[in-house]
Design a protein around this motif. Structure first.
Motif, PDB file in Angstrom:
ATOM      1  N   ASN A   1       0.821  -1.212   0.000  1.00 17.08           N
ATOM      2  CA  ASN A   1       0.000   0.000   0.000  1.00 17.08           C
ATOM      3  C   ASN A   1       0.858   1.267   0.000  1.00 17.08           C
ATOM      4  O   ASN A   1       0.580   2.226  -0.733  1.00 17.08           O
ATOM      5  CB  ASN A   1      -0.934  -0.002   1.209  1.00 17.08           C
ATOM      6  N   TYR A   2       1.903   1.273   0.818  1.00 17.83           N
ATOM      7  CA  TYR A   2       2.792   2.425   0.852  1.00 17.83           C
ATOM      8  C   TYR A   2       3.535   2.595  -0.466  1.00 17.83           C
ATOM      9  O   TYR A   2       3.689   3.720  -0.969  1.00 17.83           O
ATOM     10  CB  TYR A   2       3.800   2.281   1.999  1.00 17.83           C
ATOM     11  N   LEU A   3       4.007   1.494  -1.031  1.00 22.22           N
ATOM     12  CA  LEU A   3       4.724   1.571  -2.306  1.00 22.22           C
ATOM     13  C   LEU A   3       3.839   2.170  -3.398  1.00 22.22           C
ATOM     14  O   LEU A   3       4.253   3.078  -4.125  1.00 22.22           O
ATOM     15  CB  LEU A   3       5.203   0.184  -2.737  1.00 22.22           C
ATOM     16  N   ILE A   4       2.636   1.654  -3.533  1.00 18.82           N
ATOM     17  CA  ILE A   4       1.725   2.135  -4.574  1.00 18.82           C
ATOM     18  C   ILE A   4       1.364   3.597  -4.350  1.00 18.82           C
ATOM     19  O   ILE A   4       1.378   4.413  -5.288  1.00 18.82           O
ATOM     20  CB  ILE A   4       0.450   1.269  -4.623  1.00 18.82           C
ATOM     21  N   ALA A   5       1.047   3.950  -3.116  1.00 16.03           N
ATOM     22  CA  ALA A   5       0.632   5.325  -2.829  1.00 16.03           C
ATOM     23  C   ALA A   5       1.757   6.317  -3.094  1.00 16.03           C
ATOM     24  O   ALA A   5       1.559   7.343  -3.768  1.00 16.03           O
ATOM     25  CB  ALA A   5       0.156   5.429  -1.379  1.00 16.03           C
ATOM     26  N   VAL A   6       2.951   6.030  -2.567  1.00 12.46           N
ATOM     27  CA  VAL A   6       4.094   6.937  -2.739  1.00 12.46           C
ATOM     28  C   VAL A   6       4.501   7.001  -4.207  1.00 12.46           C
ATOM     29  O   VAL A   6       4.727   8.092  -4.764  1.00 12.46           O
ATOM     30  CB  VAL A   6       5.284   6.480  -1.868  1.00 12.46           C
ATOM     31  N   PHE A   7       4.580   5.855  -4.853  1.00 13.28           N
ATOM     32  CA  PHE A   7       5.006   5.808  -6.252  1.00 13.28           C
ATOM     33  C   PHE A   7       4.018   6.567  -7.143  1.00 13.28           C
ATOM     34  O   PHE A   7       4.421   7.323  -8.028  1.00 13.28           O
ATOM     35  CB  PHE A   7       5.129   4.352  -6.700  1.00 13.28           C
ATOM     36  N   SER A   8       2.728   6.373  -6.918  1.00  8.26           N
ATOM     37  CA  SER A   8       1.710   7.047  -7.729  1.00  8.26           C
ATOM     38  C   SER A   8       1.798   8.558  -7.583  1.00  8.26           C
ATOM     39  O   SER A   8       1.691   9.300  -8.564  1.00  8.26           O
ATOM     40  CB  SER A   8       0.315   6.564  -7.333  1.00  8.26           C
TER      41      SER A   8
ATOM     42  N   VAL B   1       5.222   9.688  -9.316  1.00  4.35           N
ATOM     43  CA  VAL B   1       5.340   9.447 -10.763  1.00  4.35           C
ATOM     44  C   VAL B   1       4.159  10.010 -11.546  1.00  4.35           C
ATOM     45  O   VAL B   1       4.337  10.615 -12.611  1.00  4.35           O
ATOM     46  CB  VAL B   1       5.499   7.938 -11.035  1.00  4.35           C
ATOM     47  N   PHE B   2       2.935   9.834 -11.047  1.00  5.86           N
ATOM     48  CA  PHE B   2       1.744  10.268 -11.771  1.00  5.86           C
ATOM     49  C   PHE B   2       1.149  11.553 -11.207  1.00  5.86           C
ATOM     50  O   PHE B   2       0.206  12.093 -11.785  1.00  5.86           O
ATOM     51  CB  PHE B   2       0.671   9.168 -11.730  1.00  5.86           C
ATOM     52  N   ASN B   3       1.673  12.003 -10.078  1.00  9.08           N
ATOM     53  CA  ASN B   3       1.129  13.163  -9.368  1.00  9.08           C
ATOM     54  C   ASN B   3      -0.352  12.972  -9.070  1.00  9.08           C
ATOM     55  O   ASN B   3      -1.157  13.899  -9.156  1.00  9.08           O
ATOM     56  CB  ASN B   3       1.343  14.454 -10.169  1.00  9.08           C
ATOM     57  N   LYS B   4      -0.708  11.755  -8.745  1.00  7.60           N
ATOM     58  CA  LYS B   4      -2.091  11.417  -8.430  1.00  7.60           C
ATOM     59  C   LYS B   4      -2.095  10.316  -7.373  1.00  7.60           C
ATOM     60  O   LYS B   4      -1.366   9.334  -7.500  1.00  7.60           O
ATOM     61  CB  LYS B   4      -2.828  10.942  -9.692  1.00  7.60           C
ATOM     62  N   ILE B   5      -2.905  10.484  -6.351  1.00  4.33           N
ATOM     63  CA  ILE B   5      -3.012   9.488  -5.289  1.00  4.33           C
ATOM     64  C   ILE B   5      -4.193   8.571  -5.605  1.00  4.33           C
ATOM     65  O   ILE B   5      -5.293   9.060  -5.908  1.00  4.33           O
ATOM     66  CB  ILE B   5      -3.236  10.158  -3.919  1.00  4.33           C
ATOM     67  N   PRO B   6      -4.020   7.266  -5.553  1.00  5.27           N
ATOM     68  CA  PRO B   6      -5.160   6.369  -5.802  1.00  5.27           C
ATOM     69  C   PRO B   6      -6.302   6.649  -4.829  1.00  5.27           C
ATOM     70  O   PRO B   6      -6.075   6.928  -3.650  1.00  5.27           O
ATOM     71  CB  PRO B   6      -4.574   4.970  -5.551  1.00  5.27           C
TER      72      PRO B   6
ATOM     73  N   ARG C   1      -1.026  10.159   4.601  1.00  5.10           N
ATOM     74  CA  ARG C   1      -0.481   8.806   4.547  1.00  5.10           C
ATOM     75  C   ARG C   1       0.669   8.689   3.553  1.00  5.10           C
ATOM     76  O   ARG C   1       1.460   7.751   3.627  1.00  5.10           O
ATOM     77  CB  ARG C   1      -1.598   7.806   4.219  1.00  5.10           C
ATOM     78  N   ILE C   2       0.749   9.605   2.604  1.00  2.95           N
ATOM     79  CA  ILE C   2       1.910   9.624   1.706  1.00  2.95           C
ATOM     80  C   ILE C   2       3.174   9.911   2.517  1.00  2.95           C
ATOM     81  O   ILE C   2       4.196   9.243   2.365  1.00  2.95           O
ATOM     82  CB  ILE C   2       1.735  10.686   0.595  1.00  2.95           C
ATOM     83  N   ASP C   3       3.109  10.909   3.391  1.00  6.24           N
ATOM     84  CA  ASP C   3       4.259  11.220   4.252  1.00  6.24           C
ATOM     85  C   ASP C   3       4.593  10.037   5.165  1.00  6.24           C
ATOM     86  O   ASP C   3       5.754   9.718   5.397  1.00  6.24           O
ATOM     87  CB  ASP C   3       3.965  12.458   5.098  1.00  6.24           C
ATOM     88  N   GLU C   4       3.563   9.397   5.669  1.00  4.71           N
ATOM     89  CA  GLU C   4       3.747   8.217   6.520  1.00  4.71           C
ATOM     90  C   GLU C   4       4.429   7.102   5.729  1.00  4.71           C
ATOM     91  O   GLU C   4       5.315   6.411   6.234  1.00  4.71           O
ATOM     92  CB  GLU C   4       2.372   7.758   7.020  1.00  4.71           C
ATOM     93  N   GLY C   5       4.017   6.929   4.474  1.00  4.52           N
ATOM     94  CA  GLY C   5       4.616   5.909   3.618  1.00  4.52           C
ATOM     95  C   GLY C   5       6.072   6.186   3.323  1.00  4.52           C
ATOM     96  O   GLY C   5       6.896   5.267   3.284  1.00  4.52           O
ATOM     97  N   ILE C   6       6.415   7.448   3.097  1.00  2.00           N
ATOM     98  CA  ILE C   6       7.808   7.806   2.831  1.00  2.00           C
ATOM     99  C   ILE C   6       8.674   7.484   4.045  1.00  2.00           C
ATOM    100  O   ILE C   6       9.781   6.929   3.913  1.00  2.00           O
ATOM    101  CB  ILE C   6       7.919   9.296   2.451  1.00  2.00           C
ATOM    102  N   ARG C   7       8.182   7.793   5.245  1.00  2.00           N
ATOM    103  CA  ARG C   7       8.948   7.487   6.458  1.00  2.00           C
ATOM    104  C   ARG C   7       9.138   5.979   6.618  1.00  2.00           C
ATOM    105  O   ARG C   7      10.218   5.506   7.012  1.00  2.00           O
ATOM    106  CB  ARG C   7       8.248   8.075   7.689  1.00  2.00           C
ATOM    107  N   TYR C   8       8.106   5.221   6.291  1.00  2.00           N
ATOM    108  CA  TYR C   8       8.195   3.760   6.383  1.00  2.00           C
ATOM    109  C   TYR C   8       9.238   3.223   5.404  1.00  2.00           C
ATOM    110  O   TYR C   8      10.073   2.383   5.763  1.00  2.00           O
ATOM    111  CB  TYR C   8       6.829   3.140   6.092  1.00  2.00           C
TER     112      TYR C   8
END
Length: 255
Positions: free
Chosen positions: A164-171, A174-179, A201-208
């Motif tokens: 979930n963190y990978l997809i959210a942060v990557f999106s 890369v796409f400038n869009k959050i799922p 949660r994007i910031d949370e994902g980056i920290r993770y």
């Protein structure tokens, strides 16, 4: 442990998932380049990927439970019962995977094909100081929503969190869009795990992911990820020397 991790050009979802499962397994497979013996989860996941890919490529009028069954039969023929612990396990896994694939895929009634279907993307994530390669299995994108879906044989809580963190942060990067949502269906139990990313949660994902990046570089901290209950199913159990590495050894792979 040898200081070879810095030779890796980038990290992928797969090797990060292996690291989460067991850092020692990661070491043997990706650092020492030992050949992974065939294990049933890996083989069944390949079948699942082939079935999902083939099904979503079909025109909507050709999608049916019968077609799913024929796809499972086609790809399942590559799996030998010998890689399972018993015949009972082989037939049980076969029945569960087939049943839950049929239940979940027949519910996909959208006439529009997915925007991404097992598409691989690679990008530099500056906050992690690393290149990350990620495959998006199924993604439906419209003006109002962006939904990412994945079908896994099984997954523990840590694995779901990582994905979930990978997809959210990557999106976002890369796409400038959050799922709007991320759906992971685990096929041994038929459960659908839904995650709703937010900017916080994007910031949370980056920290993770920064923590994972740090742990990857220092073998003295492998025990913070290592879980002994995964040992019995590990293909490298017979060569693993984790007990000898659990002392004061501190190998830094990269800075």
């Amino acid at each position: 442990m040898k200081s070879q991790l810095n030779e890796m050009k980038y990290f992928t979802e797969e090797n990060l998932r292996v690291f989460i499962t067991c850092p020692y397994k990661f070491y043997y497979e990706y650092i020492e380049k030992k050949k992974r013996p065939k294990d049933w989860r890996h083989m069944v996941q390949q079948v699942v990927n082939h079935v999902v890919f083939s099904y979503f490529r079909l025109p909507i009028e050709q999608r049916s439970a019968t077609k799913i069954l024929s796809l499972v039969e086609r790809y399942w023929s590559n799996i030998s019962p010998q890689i399972f612990e018993s015949r009972i396990q082989y037939y049980t896994v076969t029945a569960k995977i087939t049943d839950y694939l049929m239940q979940n895929l027949t519910a996909e009634t959208d006439s529009a094909p997915p925007l991404f279907l097992f598409e691989k993307f690679t990008s530099t994530i500056q906050e992690l100081d690393m290149d990350l390669s990620l495959t998006i299995d199924v993604a439906e994108w419209s003006n109002s929503s962006f939904v990412v879906k994945k079908y896994l044989v099984d997954a523990e809580k840590d694995m779901l969190m990582l994905y979930n963190y990978l997809i959210a942060v990557f999106s976002k990067k890369v796409f400038n869009k959050i799922p709007s949502r991320i759906e992971v269906t685990t096929l041994l139990d038929g459960r659908k795990h839904t995650y709703f990313p937010t900017p916080e949660r994007i910031d949370e994902g980056i920290r993770y992911l920064q923590l994972m990046n740090h742990l990857l570089g220092n073998s003295s901290r492998f025990n913070e990820v290592y879980n002994e209950k995964n040992c019995e199913s590990c293909p490298f159990e017979h060569v693993c020397e984790r007990d000898a590495r659990n002392g004061n050894e501190s190998t830094t792979y990269y800075s």
